[in-house]
Design an enzyme around this catalytic site. Structure first.
Site, PDB file in Angstrom:
ATOM      1  N   SER A 123       0.828  -1.197   0.000  1.00  8.66           N
ATOM      2  CA  SER A 123       0.000   0.000   0.000  1.00  8.66           C
ATOM      3  C   SER A 123       0.869   1.256   0.000  1.00  8.66           C
ATOM      4  O   SER A 123       1.485   1.574  -1.007  1.00  8.66           O
ATOM      5  CB  SER A 123      -0.969  -0.051   1.186  1.00  8.66           C
ATOM      6  OG  SER A 123      -1.935   0.967   1.075  1.00  8.66           O
ATOM      7  N   HIS A 157      -5.031  -0.847  -4.144  1.00  8.30           N
ATOM      8  CA  HIS A 157      -6.444  -0.962  -3.723  1.00  8.30           C
ATOM      9  C   HIS A 157      -7.395  -0.394  -4.788  1.00  8.30           C
ATOM     10  O   HIS A 157      -8.380   0.261  -4.459  1.00  8.30           O
ATOM     11  CB  HIS A 157      -6.687  -0.235  -2.395  1.00  8.30           C
ATOM     12  CG  HIS A 157      -5.644  -0.475  -1.359  1.00  8.30           C
ATOM     13  ND1 HIS A 157      -5.295  -1.734  -0.927  1.00  8.30           N
ATOM     14  CD2 HIS A 157      -4.851   0.403  -0.660  1.00  8.30           C
ATOM     15  CE1 HIS A 157      -4.345  -1.636  -0.006  1.00  8.30           C
ATOM     16  NE2 HIS A 157      -4.059  -0.362   0.160  1.00  8.30           N
TER      17      HIS A 157
END
Length: 201
Positions: A123, A157
């Site tokens: 991330s 994401h």
């Protein structure tokens, strides 16, 4: 010398045991002995629970971690250069990069990469290696500078609707930028700054 970066969008040790992407990462150095792997949890403000999960997941290797206070140590470059892998955790990308720049840890990471240390992260730890980041800062999405080791920008994401819409809108303003999008089960392996594998888990 080969240089490697593994950009992990989702999954990994914090959400699953013996995560495939973590096993993939450990195979990149092609060493038989336990690997020296250092965890950087700046983006989560050095959350102790996250650090504990890292040690549990990589207990068969030689795990260690560095907090924001460690970045100011006089021998920090030697410490990081001695690692096989740097693993950067998720959280607030912009906050993390600000801390790194303030302590000059960003330069330490770039030097380590040039010395053959493998860089990996999930991330925030996947976005940070690129020239440009576009991510949320509290409620708003903002553009800010990354480390610039890899060209372009990465959106992890991408399966999250709000993030996808925000990134796609921003992408229309990026005429000559290389843009990567990864859903939570997708990851990119860069070798010498070029994509060599897209790993789906």
């Amino acid at each position: 010398m080969e240089s490697h970066i593994l950009a992990i969008s989702g999954g990994g040790f914090s959400v699953e045991e013996k995560a495939f992407i973590d096993e993939y990462l450990l195979k990149i150095p092609r060493k038989q002995e336990p690997l020296k792997i250092g965890f950087i949890a700046t983006a989560s403000n050095d959350a102790q629970g996250y650090i504990d999960e890292f040690y549990t997941a990589f207990k068969t290797e030689q795990p260690s971690h560095l907090t924001s206070k460690d970045f100011e140590a006089l021998n920090i470059q030697e410490v990081v250069n001695a690692l096989d892998i740097v693993y950067v955790g998720g959280g607030n990308t912009q906050y993390m990069l600000e801390i790194w720049q303030k302590t000059r840890f960003d330069i330490v990471l770039k030097n380590a990469y040039q010395n053959g240390v493998i860089l990996a992260g999930i991330s925030a730890g996947a976005m940070c290696w690129f020239e440009t980041c576009y991510s949320e800062n509290e409620e708003e999405y903002e553009e800010f500078k990354g480390l610039g080791i890899l060209k372009g920008s990465l959106c992890p994401h991408y399966n999250d609707e709000q993030r996808r819409i925000a990134f796609d809108n921003w992408a229309t303003t990026q005429k000559n930028n290389i843009l990567y999008t990864l859903e939570d089960n997708e990851n990119l392996h860069f070798k010498n700054e070029k994509v060599v594998a897209k790993i789906r888990t």
